[in-house]
Design a protein around this motif. Structure first.
Motif, PDB file in Angstrom:
ATOM      1  N   ILE A 217     -20.538   1.469 -80.229  1.00 14.24           N
ATOM      2  CA  ILE A 217     -20.938   2.275 -81.385  1.00 14.24           C
ATOM      3  C   ILE A 217     -21.557   3.581 -80.909  1.00 14.24           C
ATOM      4  O   ILE A 217     -21.242   4.667 -81.407  1.00 14.24           O
ATOM      5  CB  ILE A 217     -21.931   1.488 -82.266  1.00 14.24           C
ATOM      6  CG1 ILE A 217     -21.227   0.299 -82.921  1.00 14.24           C
ATOM      7  CG2 ILE A 217     -22.540   2.400 -83.337  1.00 14.24           C
ATOM      8  CD1 ILE A 217     -22.156  -0.663 -83.632  1.00 14.24           C
TER       9      ILE A 217
ATOM     10  N   GLU B  66     -24.290  -9.895 -82.018  1.00  8.14           N
ATOM     11  CA  GLU B  66     -24.597  -9.725 -80.600  1.00  8.14           C
ATOM     12  C   GLU B  66     -26.053 -10.086 -80.318  1.00  8.14           C
ATOM     13  O   GLU B  66     -26.946  -9.697 -81.064  1.00  8.14           O
ATOM     14  CB  GLU B  66     -24.352  -8.259 -80.216  1.00  8.14           C
ATOM     15  CG  GLU B  66     -24.208  -8.007 -78.757  1.00  8.14           C
ATOM     16  CD  GLU B  66     -23.597  -6.632 -78.533  1.00  8.14           C
ATOM     17  OE1 GLU B  66     -22.585  -6.545 -77.835  1.00  8.14           O
ATOM     18  OE2 GLU B  66     -24.121  -5.643 -79.093  1.00  8.14           O
TER      19      GLU B  66
ATOM     20  N   GLU C 228     -19.131  -3.232 -86.376  1.00 10.55           N
ATOM     21  CA  GLU C 228     -20.338  -3.629 -87.098  1.00 10.55           C
ATOM     22  C   GLU C 228     -20.546  -5.134 -87.056  1.00 10.55           C
ATOM     23  O   GLU C 228     -21.652  -5.621 -86.808  1.00 10.55           O
ATOM     24  CB  GLU C 228     -20.272  -3.148 -88.548  1.00 10.55           C
ATOM     25  CG  GLU C 228     -21.522  -3.491 -89.350  1.00 10.55           C
ATOM     26  CD  GLU C 228     -21.512  -2.892 -90.740  1.00 10.55           C
ATOM     27  OE1 GLU C 228     -22.546  -2.980 -91.413  1.00 10.55           O
ATOM     28  OE2 GLU C 228     -20.463  -2.329 -91.146  1.00 10.55           O
TER      29      GLU C 228
ATOM     30  N   THR D  75     -19.365  -7.323 -84.850  1.00  8.20           N
ATOM     31  CA  THR D  75     -19.686  -7.754 -83.487  1.00  8.20           C
ATOM     32  C   THR D  75     -21.116  -7.395 -83.132  1.00  8.20           C
ATOM     33  O   THR D  75     -21.840  -8.176 -82.494  1.00  8.20           O
ATOM     34  CB  THR D  75     -18.726  -7.120 -82.474  1.00  8.20           C
ATOM     35  OG1 THR D  75     -17.380  -7.404 -82.853  1.00  8.20           O
ATOM     36  CG2 THR D  75     -18.965  -7.673 -81.072  1.00  8.20           C
ATOM     37  N   TYR D  76     -21.553  -6.214 -83.555  1.00  3.59           N
ATOM     38  CA  TYR D  76     -22.927  -5.780 -83.287  1.00  3.59           C
ATOM     39  C   TYR D  76     -23.931  -6.728 -83.933  1.00  3.59           C
ATOM     40  O   TYR D  76     -24.936  -7.102 -83.315  1.00  3.59           O
ATOM     41  CB  TYR D  76     -23.136  -4.358 -83.789  1.00  3.59           C
ATOM     42  CG  TYR D  76     -24.584  -3.945 -83.842  1.00  3.59           C
ATOM     43  CD1 TYR D  76     -25.294  -3.692 -82.670  1.00  3.59           C
ATOM     44  CD2 TYR D  76     -25.238  -3.832 -85.064  1.00  3.59           C
ATOM     45  CE1 TYR D  76     -26.627  -3.323 -82.722  1.00  3.59           C
ATOM     46  CE2 TYR D  76     -26.569  -3.455 -85.115  1.00  3.59           C
ATOM     47  CZ  TYR D  76     -27.269  -3.211 -83.949  1.00  3.59           C
ATOM     48  OH  TYR D  76     -28.582  -2.851 -83.999  1.00  3.59           O
ATOM     49  N   ARG D  77     -23.669  -7.130 -85.172  1.00  2.22           N
ATOM     50  CA  ARG D  77     -24.622  -7.990 -85.875  1.00  2.22           C
ATOM     51  C   ARG D  77     -24.661  -9.405 -85.282  1.00  2.22           C
ATOM     52  O   ARG D  77     -25.650 -10.120 -85.440  1.00  2.22           O
ATOM     53  CB  ARG D  77     -24.284  -8.036 -87.368  1.00  2.22           C
ATOM     54  CG  ARG D  77     -24.356  -6.660 -88.024  1.00  2.22           C
ATOM     55  CD  ARG D  77     -24.426  -6.723 -89.523  1.00  2.22           C
ATOM     56  NE  ARG D  77     -24.328  -5.396 -90.112  1.00  2.22           N
ATOM     57  CZ  ARG D  77     -25.291  -4.472 -90.085  1.00  2.22           C
ATOM     58  NH1 ARG D  77     -26.431  -4.754 -89.475  1.00  2.22           N
ATOM     59  NH2 ARG D  77     -25.121  -3.292 -90.655  1.00  2.22           N
TER      60      ARG D  77
ATOM     61  N   ILE E  27     -28.888   2.446 -85.465  1.00  2.00           N
ATOM     62  CA  ILE E  27     -27.480   2.035 -85.425  1.00  2.00           C
ATOM     63  C   ILE E  27     -26.831   2.154 -86.795  1.00  2.00           C
ATOM     64  O   ILE E  27     -25.645   2.515 -86.914  1.00  2.00           O
ATOM     65  CB  ILE E  27     -27.355   0.595 -84.892  1.00  2.00           C
ATOM     66  CG1 ILE E  27     -27.977   0.478 -83.498  1.00  2.00           C
ATOM     67  CG2 ILE E  27     -25.898   0.163 -84.845  1.00  2.00           C
ATOM     68  CD1 ILE E  27     -27.319   1.337 -82.456  1.00  2.00           C
TER      69      ILE E  27
ATOM     70  N   ALA F  25     -21.187  -4.250 -77.876  1.00  2.00           N
ATOM     71  CA  ALA F  25     -20.864  -3.700 -79.195  1.00  2.00           C
ATOM     72  C   ALA F  25     -21.757  -2.511 -79.537  1.00  2.00           C
ATOM     73  O   ALA F  25     -21.283  -1.490 -80.050  1.00  2.00           O
ATOM     74  CB  ALA F  25     -20.997  -4.791 -80.263  1.00  2.00           C
ATOM     75  N   GLU F  26     -23.056  -2.630 -79.265  1.00  2.00           N
ATOM     76  CA  GLU F  26     -23.955  -1.501 -79.517  1.00  2.00           C
ATOM     77  C   GLU F  26     -23.534  -0.294 -78.690  1.00  2.00           C
ATOM     78  O   GLU F  26     -23.532   0.845 -79.168  1.00  2.00           O
ATOM     79  CB  GLU F  26     -25.399  -1.866 -79.184  1.00  2.00           C
ATOM     80  CG  GLU F  26     -26.351  -0.697 -79.384  1.00  2.00           C
ATOM     81  CD  GLU F  26     -27.802  -1.021 -79.079  1.00  2.00           C
ATOM     82  OE1 GLU F  26     -28.605  -0.073 -78.983  1.00  2.00           O
ATOM     83  OE2 GLU F  26     -28.127  -2.216 -78.946  1.00  2.00           O
TER      84      GLU F  26
ATOM     85  N   TYR G 231     -27.048  -1.234 -72.689  1.00  2.00           N
ATOM     86  CA  TYR G 231     -26.841  -1.638 -74.073  1.00  2.00           C
ATOM     87  C   TYR G 231     -25.805  -2.757 -74.118  1.00  2.00           C
ATOM     88  O   TYR G 231     -24.788  -2.679 -73.417  1.00  2.00           O
ATOM     89  CB  TYR G 231     -26.339  -0.469 -74.924  1.00  2.00           C
ATOM     90  CG  TYR G 231     -27.278   0.703 -74.992  1.00  2.00           C
ATOM     91  CD1 TYR G 231     -28.467   0.627 -75.708  1.00  2.00           C
ATOM     92  CD2 TYR G 231     -26.971   1.888 -74.336  1.00  2.00           C
ATOM     93  CE1 TYR G 231     -29.329   1.714 -75.770  1.00  2.00           C
ATOM     94  CE2 TYR G 231     -27.827   2.977 -74.387  1.00  2.00           C
ATOM     95  CZ  TYR G 231     -29.006   2.885 -75.100  1.00  2.00           C
ATOM     96  OH  TYR G 231     -29.855   3.961 -75.147  1.00  2.00           O
TER      97      TYR G 231
END
Length: 296
Positions: free
Chosen positions: A231, A283, A277, A279-281, A255, A227-228, A224
């Protein structure tokens, strides 16, 4: 089979541009090629020009054809030696998957494959021991590059790490290591989060399928992006249970639900969750060079 190598400025002294290189062999030999290019690039740093002409499989072995100009004789000999080493290594590494392999005859077609791929797309093959490189004696067990690669049997019996991530430096040791959720590891309960000892060697395929550490060989499961993964880590940790085998860390692939759970738990600061959140978006959905680590 055609293998695509993306130079990506890894070999600045070889004159390779940014266009992908189409190479007529399987991706199991990717590590052999990178080792050759790395050595050639080091030699060419002293000056001169390097022209890659052709790379491919011929009569079971990896053949690299190139030309040089304006280089000292000892520099040319060093690249020639690296080229011969690449050929010698190819007779012991499966062209398909990169595990330990043997020369195999598929009705007149010679390939170097592991026991799993001796019966597959090429038909049913017969392993043989031949003097393929008798002119240039080579002892694979004395070469850590080859000796560290798993056999099919060793790979199939190795513990599994799911949701793994590379830590570039462990305490007191400059070598990288991995952490993730373990299954089949004798000293860690199934589904528990932990870390390995320092990495000795890692699969060259992208994404990698195995890693050898100071203590043992591991199979590598799903990767993964950072960032994911963070989480998922916190969602799993706050659920207060190990990861069931076959289930993704965090309990699902939703997620948004994990982020909502983290907010409702009250265990993490809202600013921390906001950072995760965001960073995930931002990524990327995939990582091209995952698993390329420095080892000694």
């Amino acid at each position: 089979m055609r293998l695509i190598i993306r130079p990506n400025d890894r070999y600045p002294h070889l004159g390779l541009d940014r266009r992908p290189l189409a190479i007529a062999c399987g991706e199991g030999w990717l590590g052999i090629l990178h080792a050759f290019f790395t050595e050639a690039d080091k030699v060419m740093a002293a000056g001169g020009s390097f022209t890659l002409q052709q790379v491919g499989e011929k009569t079971g072995g990896l053949r690299v054809r190139f030309d040089t100009a304006g280089v000292a004789p000892d520099a040319r000999r060093a690249i020639d030696d690296a080229c011969r080493l690449a050929l010698a290594r190819s007779y012991h590494i499966c062209e398909v998957c990169g595990r330990r392999g043997r020369p195999t005859n598929f009705g007149g077609l010679w390939k170097v494959v592991c026991s799993e791929h001796a019966d597959g797309e090429f038909g049913e093959g017969l392993h043989f021991e031949g003097p393929l490189n008798a002119h240039d004696p080579y002892f694979p067990e004395a070469d850590p590059f080859v000796a560290g690669r798993p056999t099919v049997t060793e790979y199939d019996s190795a513990p599994l790490i799911e949701g793994w991530l590379i830590e570039e430096e462990s305490e007191g040791d400059p070598r990288p290591w991995l952490y993730g959720w373990f299954f089949g590891e004798p000293h860690t309960s199934d589904g528990e989060h932990g870390h390995t000892s320092p990495i000795v060697q890692m699969d060259d395929m992208v994404p990698p399928r195995w890693v050898r550490t100071d203590s043992r060989l591991y199979r590598l499961g799903i990767y993964y992006p950072p960032a994911e993964r963070e989480i998922r880590y916190w969602a799993q940790k706050l659920s207060r249970r190990p990861v069931p085998y076959g289930e993704p860390p965090g309990g699902s692939d939703d997620i948004e639900a994990m982020l909502a759970f983290l907010r409702s738990s009250g265990r993490l600061r809202s600013t921390t969750i906001d950072r995760l959140e965001q960073t995930y978006r931002e990524e990327p959905g995939h990582v091209q060079e995952v698993g390329k680590v420095r080892t000694t």
